[in-house]
Design a protein around this motif. Sequence first.
Motif, short mmCIF file in Angstrom:
data_model
loop_
_atom_site.label_atom_id
_atom_site.label_comp_id
_atom_site.label_asym_id
_atom_site.label_seq_id
_atom_site.Cartn_x
_atom_site.Cartn_y
_atom_site.Cartn_z
N ALA A 45 -4.64 2.17 -1.31
CA ALA A 45 -3.26 2.88 -0.63
C ALA A 45 -3.47 3.92 0.59
CB ALA A 45 -3.11 4.30 -1.66
N LEU A 46 -4.28 4.16 1.02
CA LEU A 46 -4.27 4.29 2.94
C LEU A 46 -4.14 3.07 3.46
CD1 LEU A 46 -7.55 6.88 2.96
CD2 LEU A 46 -4.99 6.75 2.96
N VAL A 47 -5.37 1.97 2.93
CA VAL A 47 -5.05 0.13 3.80
C VAL A 47 -4.05 -0.26 3.63
CG1 VAL A 47 -6.15 -1.67 3.11
CG2 VAL A 47 -7.41 -0.68 3.37
N THR A 48 -3.02 -0.40 2.04
CA THR A 48 -1.60 -0.74 2.49
C THR A 48 -0.98 0.05 3.35
OG1 THR A 48 -0.89 0.27 0.45
CG2 THR A 48 -2.11 -1.68 0.28
N LEU A 66 1.48 -1.16 6.07
CA LEU A 66 2.64 -0.71 6.39
C LEU A 66 3.50 -0.06 7.51
CD1 LEU A 66 5.66 -0.85 4.90
CD2 LEU A 66 5.14 1.73 3.76
N ALA A 67 2.19 0.81 7.92
CA ALA A 67 2.40 2.08 9.25
C ALA A 67 3.23 0.70 10.12
CB ALA A 67 2.16 3.13 9.67
N ALA A 68 2.28 -0.04 10.41
CA ALA A 68 2.07 -0.66 12.11
C ALA A 68 3.54 -1.44 11.93
CB ALA A 68 0.03 -1.12 11.71
N GLY A 69 3.00 -2.17 10.62
CA GLY A 69 4.76 -3.36 10.65
C GLY A 69 5.63 -2.84 10.51
N GLY A 72 6.52 5.37 6.55
CA GLY A 72 6.42 5.19 5.78
C GLY A 72 4.90 5.03 5.38
N PHE A 73 4.44 5.97 6.87
CA PHE A 73 2.05 5.96 5.95
C PHE A 73 2.58 6.74 4.39
CE2 PHE A 73 -1.50 8.13 5.84
CZ PHE A 73 -1.92 6.72 5.79
#
Length: 95
Positions: free
Chosen positions: A19-22, A26-29, A62-63
Amino acid sequence: MGKRTQAQRDAMTVEIGYALVTAAFLAAGLFALCAAPVLLLDLAGGTARGVLAVAATAAGLGFVTRVVRVLWRFGNGARAVRPDAPSPPGGSGPR
């Protein structure tokens, strides 16, 4: 709520990591997508700060949304499958 087995604790640890990695990707994108106008249009001053604030807000939302959604789905799916539950198409479900 009884004691959890080691396998259940390991599964939860893996799910939290997933969950944290994805969510980070997502947040970076989202940040890159929302902040792109600052670079592409060469914005400056208050406009650039406003766009970056919106980008940071979108990335943060998003995160959090991704982490909550993944962990919520894991929590709902981790319960024992009912013996009378129908098998999924293809017949590979519980019997």
